[in-house]
Design a protein around this motif. Structure first.
Motif, short mmCIF file in Angstrom:
data_model
loop_
_atom_site.label_atom_id
_atom_site.label_comp_id
_atom_site.label_asym_id
_atom_site.label_seq_id
_atom_site.Cartn_x
_atom_site.Cartn_y
_atom_site.Cartn_z
N UNK A 164 49.53 18.41 -27.46
CA UNK A 164 49.55 19.60 -26.61
C UNK A 164 50.04 20.84 -27.35
N UNK A 165 51.15 20.69 -28.03
CA UNK A 165 51.76 21.87 -28.66
C UNK A 165 50.86 22.45 -29.75
N UNK A 166 50.34 21.59 -30.60
CA UNK A 166 49.52 22.12 -31.69
C UNK A 166 48.19 22.65 -31.16
N UNK A 167 47.66 22.04 -30.10
CA UNK A 167 46.44 22.58 -29.50
C UNK A 167 46.69 23.96 -28.89
N UNK A 168 47.87 24.10 -28.30
CA UNK A 168 48.23 25.38 -27.70
C UNK A 168 48.27 26.47 -28.78
N UNK A 169 48.85 26.13 -29.93
CA UNK A 169 48.89 27.09 -31.04
C UNK A 169 47.48 27.46 -31.48
N UNK A 170 46.62 26.44 -31.58
CA UNK A 170 45.23 26.71 -31.98
C UNK A 170 44.54 27.62 -30.97
N UNK A 171 44.75 27.33 -29.69
CA UNK A 171 44.10 28.13 -28.65
C UNK A 171 44.57 29.59 -28.72
N UNK A 172 45.86 29.77 -28.98
CA UNK A 172 46.38 31.14 -29.12
C UNK A 172 45.78 31.82 -30.35
N UNK A 173 45.69 31.07 -31.44
CA UNK A 173 45.13 31.65 -32.66
C UNK A 173 43.68 32.07 -32.41
N UNK A 174 42.93 31.20 -31.76
CA UNK A 174 41.53 31.51 -31.45
C UNK A 174 41.44 32.79 -30.62
N UNK A 175 42.28 32.86 -29.64
CA UNK A 175 42.28 34.01 -28.72
C UNK A 175 42.50 35.32 -29.49
N UNK A 176 43.48 35.32 -30.38
CA UNK A 176 43.78 36.56 -31.10
C UNK A 176 42.77 36.86 -32.21
N UNK A 177 42.05 35.83 -32.66
CA UNK A 177 41.00 36.06 -33.67
C UNK A 177 39.65 36.37 -33.02
N UNK A 178 39.66 36.57 -31.74
CA UNK A 178 38.44 36.85 -30.97
C UNK A 178 37.42 35.73 -31.09
N UNK A 179 37.92 34.54 -31.02
CA UNK A 179 37.06 33.37 -30.96
C UNK A 179 37.34 32.77 -29.59
N UNK A 180 36.42 32.96 -28.66
CA UNK A 180 36.69 32.49 -27.30
C UNK A 180 36.31 31.03 -27.14
N UNK A 181 37.27 30.22 -26.71
CA UNK A 181 36.99 28.82 -26.46
C UNK A 181 36.60 28.63 -25.00
N UNK A 182 35.42 28.06 -24.79
CA UNK A 182 34.98 27.73 -23.43
C UNK A 182 35.10 26.22 -23.29
N UNK A 183 35.99 25.78 -22.40
CA UNK A 183 36.34 24.37 -22.36
C UNK A 183 36.06 23.76 -20.99
N UNK A 184 35.48 22.56 -21.01
CA UNK A 184 35.15 21.86 -19.76
C UNK A 184 36.38 21.19 -19.19
N UNK A 185 36.53 21.30 -17.88
CA UNK A 185 37.57 20.53 -17.19
C UNK A 185 37.24 19.05 -17.32
#
Lengths: 293, 200
Positions: A164-185
């Protein structure tokens, strides 16, 4: 802003909605609930993606691989997979554009059907049952974020809380690098990641047949509902099947995001999510007016 | 049959899972696959309804087809209109000897890890107003819990007498290095505690 009753986003979650995968909404039987909207007047569907086809937008499908030869795919920019090198270390390497499971091809086909102009890259992270979703997913996602894709379609998730923690960091990095992650529930009412993070666009199913109809969900974590029930999808071998799952709702939103970005390339991830919100079927009417007086 | 005949209980549990799954959806068949923890292969364990009983025990490579995706992703899936797709016909013929129109499959999850896949072929009716995929997912969760208890009981029975601690240490040594699994860190911490306890 004084709602008369408790708004959906402050309410206890309902256990399930009958008839669609977990987190979904049976919009064919029950209209999405009304809620208060502060419209930004000029954003309409027409403004958002009118005339766009996704050209210039780079999308990475992080999944089981993509069959590039399928008529609904029409070729890939490149194809990669997560491989295990000596000592068990995982890394990303170029591979043949194939899909032994079929799932990634189905997702890629949905994206292409909505945004035929996008440049698709496949990254295979679900290689076998043994690797598990966690490690390969981390390695793959990290690579995709650094590789500068505009959009990452992630129709999978991990239930393993140690990621969870490392994925959260990745998601934040993606967000700030303008790489939008679209994720399925997830398709079951369980907690998994990263679709539950606020920095990604999370998608569950509605059960209508129109690929461009989507709804904002005022009671997240699944923020949008897109087509996900009996979706005609590409399958390896040049075939088509109908499949149900939030997996196929996410690429509808990825495709729509690609349309929006190809017309408005400088939108940040939070602006893009705002545009998605403002152009959703339950925050606008066809002529672009807010549905709430 | 003795009360600690776990193999017999496991057989009956697996068979009852597929029987119930088939009847829940008035389906043509239901089958169950377990993941071989060493190879990642899917082992065909039990079938109810249409299909070849003698195929029980056969193995399928990991990560292929719908069952492979379900095992790898840990998510259920439904695929319709598959009878025209050669790959499925082949898969189905290989696994059960029956060619379906619809395949539903859900993972058997044991604490964040997929230990198998429950498959239902050609459902015709559901006994619930839940979506098929969700109902199958819920049932698979129950089935996985049953399997987990059985595996735990079996392990605790078989594990006790490790007469020579040096054998145990050697085995730990062989299994530990070079694999960056999250459990390894826990193992190392436990070994450090053991070391402290033994310190003069």
């Amino acid at each position: 802003m004084t709602p008369t009753s408790t708004p959906p986003w402050r309410r206890e979650k309902r256990a399930h909605f009958p008839g669609v995968p977990a987190w979904g909404l049976a919009t064919s039987r029950q209209a999405p609930e009304r809620f208060q909207v502060s419209p930004l007047a000029e954003v309409t569907k027409e403004w958002a993606w009118g005339g766009a086809d996704g050209t210039g937008v780079r999308v990475c499908v992080v999944d089981t691989g993509v069959d590039a030869g399928h008529p609904k795919i029409g070729g890939l920019e490149r194809s990669f997979q997560v491989v295990s090198v000596d000592g068990g270390k995982l890394m990303v390497a170029e591979c043949d554009p194939v899909d032994p499971a079929g799932h990634g091809t189905a997702c890629a086909g949905v994206i292409k059907s909505i945004a035929p102009g996008v440049a698709l890259t496949s990254l295979r992270v679900l290689t076998d049952g043994k690797t598990g979703t966690g490690d390969a997913l981390m390695t793959g996602l990290s690579w995709a974020i650094d590789a500068g894709f505009d959009l990452v379609n992630l129709s999978l998730s991990t239930t393993r809380s140690d990621f969870r923690e490392s994925l959260q960091e990745l998601a934040d990095r993606a967000y700030f690098r303008r790489c939008l992650m679209v994720a399925a529930a997830h398709n079951m009412p369980v907690l998994s990641f990263p679709w539950t993070f606020s920095s990604v666009v999370s998608v569950a199913s509605h059960d209508e047949a129109d690929p461009m109809t989507y709804y904002y969900n005022p009671a997240p974590p699944a923020e949008f509902h897109a087509r996900g029930v009996k979706v005609p999808v590409a399958w390896p071998g040049g075939r088509e099947i109908r499949s149900t799952g939030n997996s196929f709702a996410a690429p509808h939103i990825t495709g729509i995001c690609a349309l929006i970005l190809s017309k408005h390339p400088w939108l940040t991830p939070f602006q893009l999510k705002t545009v998605l919100y403002l152009a959703a079927d339950n925050t606008t009417t066809q002529n672009g007016e807010g549905h709430v007086p | 049959m003795s009360p600690d005949d776990f193999d017999g209980t496991e057989r009956r549990l697996l068979q009852s899972i597929v029987e119930v799954a088939r009847h829940m959806f008035a389906a043509a068949a239901s089958s169950i696959f377990l993941v071989d923890p060493d190879t990642g292969e899917l082992v065909f364990e039990a079938v109810s309804g249409e299909g070849e009983k003698e195929l029980v025990g056969s193995r399928f490579p990991a990560g292929t087809g719908i069952v492979g995706w379900v095992a790898a992703s840990g998510q259920p899936m439904v695929a319709d209109d598959v009878s025209t797709v050669t790959q499925f016909a082949q898969h189905a013929a290989e696994s059960t000897g029956y060619v379906p129109r619809t395949i539903m499959a859900a993972p058997l999850i044991r604490f964040e890890e997929c230990i198998g896949v429950l498959e239902v072929l050609d459902p015709t009716a559901s006994r619930s107003d839940l979506d098929d995929i969700e109902l199958l997912g819920l049932f698979a969760m129950q089935a996985a819990c049953g399997l987990e208890f059985l595996l735990r009981v079996r392990r605790s029975e078989g594990r006790e007498p490790d007469g020579d601690p040096h054998m145990l240490l050697r085995r730990i040594g062989e299994r530990l290095p070079g694999r960056a699994r999250p459990s390894d860190a826990t193992v190392v911490r436990l070994l450090a505690i053991a070391d402290d306890l033994l310190a003069p």
